[in-house]
Design a protein around this motif. Sequence first.
Motif, short mmCIF file in Angstrom:
data_model
loop_
_atom_site.label_atom_id
_atom_site.label_comp_id
_atom_site.label_asym_id
_atom_site.label_seq_id
_atom_site.Cartn_x
_atom_site.Cartn_y
_atom_site.Cartn_z
N ALA A 73 0.55 -1.44 0.14
CA ALA A 73 0.05 -0.28 -0.08
C ALA A 73 0.83 0.66 0.03
CB ALA A 73 -0.81 -0.19 0.95
N THR A 74 1.95 1.09 0.40
CA THR A 74 2.79 2.44 0.48
C THR A 74 3.81 2.58 -1.45
OG1 THR A 74 4.98 1.03 1.05
CG2 THR A 74 3.51 1.48 2.86
N PHE A 75 3.93 1.98 -2.40
CA PHE A 75 4.44 1.72 -3.11
C PHE A 75 3.80 3.00 -4.17
CE2 PHE A 75 5.06 1.24 -8.37
CZ PHE A 75 6.11 0.99 -7.78
N PRO A 76 2.72 3.63 -3.70
CA PRO A 76 2.87 5.20 -4.28
C PRO A 76 3.39 6.10 -3.28
CG PRO A 76 0.10 4.06 -4.38
CD PRO A 76 1.01 3.57 -3.48
N PHE A 77 3.79 6.13 -2.63
CA PHE A 77 4.64 6.88 -2.46
C PHE A 77 5.86 6.99 -2.60
CE2 PHE A 77 0.94 6.63 0.27
CZ PHE A 77 0.69 8.00 1.44
#
Length: 528
Positions: free
Chosen positions: A161-165
Amino acid sequence: MFKRNRCLRGVAAIASISSLATGCGVLTSGTPDNGKPIVVGTTSPPSTLDPAASWDGSWELFRNIYQTLLSYPIGASTPQPDAAEGCEFSDDSHQVFRCELREGLKFSDGSTLDAKAVKYSVDRIRKINVNGGPAGLLGSLERVQAPSDREVVFHLNKPDATFPFVLATPALSIVSPKAYPADALREDSGIVGSGPYDLQSYDEGNEARLVRNEQYEGYAEQQNSAVTIRYFQDSAEMVKSLREDGIDLIYRGLAADDVVEFQGKASKEEEIRLVEGVGTSINYLVFNPKDPWAGKKPVRQAIAQLVDRGAIAHKVYRDTVDPLYSMVPKGLTGHTTGFFDDYGDPSVDKARRILTEAGITEPVPLTLWYTTDRYGSETKLEFQELEHQLEASGLFEITLESRPWNTYVEGYQKGEYPVFGRGWSPDFPDADNFIAPFIGEQNALGTPYEAREISNVLLPRSRRESHRGNVVKDFEDAQQILVDDARLLPLWQGRQYVAASRDISGAEQALDPSTIMMMWQLSRKTSW
């Protein structure tokens, strides 16, 4: 599926720096200045101009001259579209992430910025695989596809879930395939990007001249036409230049004495104002496990038992920083005080007992390394204070060594230092980013740190969860492992200070959630 000017869908609501508001940011328009550059001073020169080589302060320049798919408009603590028109996870498991690019994007060399260029930029990071470089951020990425000119698809090997960051970090800056080799770093002093500025000229370690990129297509609205960044090795010299109108603003590297002085009467008399923001940058020590002494856990634990963080914060930094007892700073979900909980107040008797029980009865010889210019002039004083604290115990014989940042980086990446100091400003405002970058074979330290429970269980489990408040226990467990190993020793948490001439506007809005300055937000006042 993709719509312009909408917030990014499917991204976790992650704890933000308290001075920022969550949501879609909207920049107010302004009139660029008359062409006179705004001159910014800093003690943070880039170590490279190639994004494939950098997981460090070079990002401060990259943010302004390269473009990323996602970024942080004013007021946003979650990534929003920049080179992308829109992005989203297209599955419930957070393993397929799609972006559609804006139309008509161009690099500064005139070549087209399309999906193939994005794929090329990401693939070369992993192919070049610089030690301590940004490839360490891409551990969850399996492959990138460019099914059409404007569509990019990222397939992950596990839920994240942190990949966009990660995509919003300057590490994922998009470069021109014509100007950057696929399997080697670009070695000259030029840059081909598509960000808000073009790099007009660069004098390594001294100056970068930025001019407005008239072809830029993204979220930023440039409030000036040119910025010159001057790199200083000495904080006092930089402040002197501000007072004598040689520069307009100081972004990073203010000495504690200067902060205290600018907070007082002097700033009113000198027409200099100090902007203070909440910061999540941290400072810490790294222990090299291959060193015959630093590699011994009891030695590290004894140092953890002796270090007086309060004295460092007060005596060296005059309370402009706060003592830190965990790698995750205060203000972020999951912060703990693990080192204080386990070690309590500094104690020579407890430290001696740790060493004696390990059969170490003679003073331990140890060399501590620091950089002379990256973090400001107090770094030398900080390490002198550490030397004093450790040697006053009678348990250590300390030698101090130092290098300028550009050669300092090479040294720790080669494993030359037994113990060395580092600072960390977050890639994105989440506890994950204060744990994951420091572990694994390929990490931001250039010093391998195998922590399987963190790498294989705690972080993967936390990344399946969009609501970050639900993963506090995982982050607490990860931090306790770091405390038990004592391979990393947090020292203090910084605050963000900017000193500016009173005719400069926009400093309050110019810092993104990673405390990188968005130079385009600065402007020169035309009237009072």
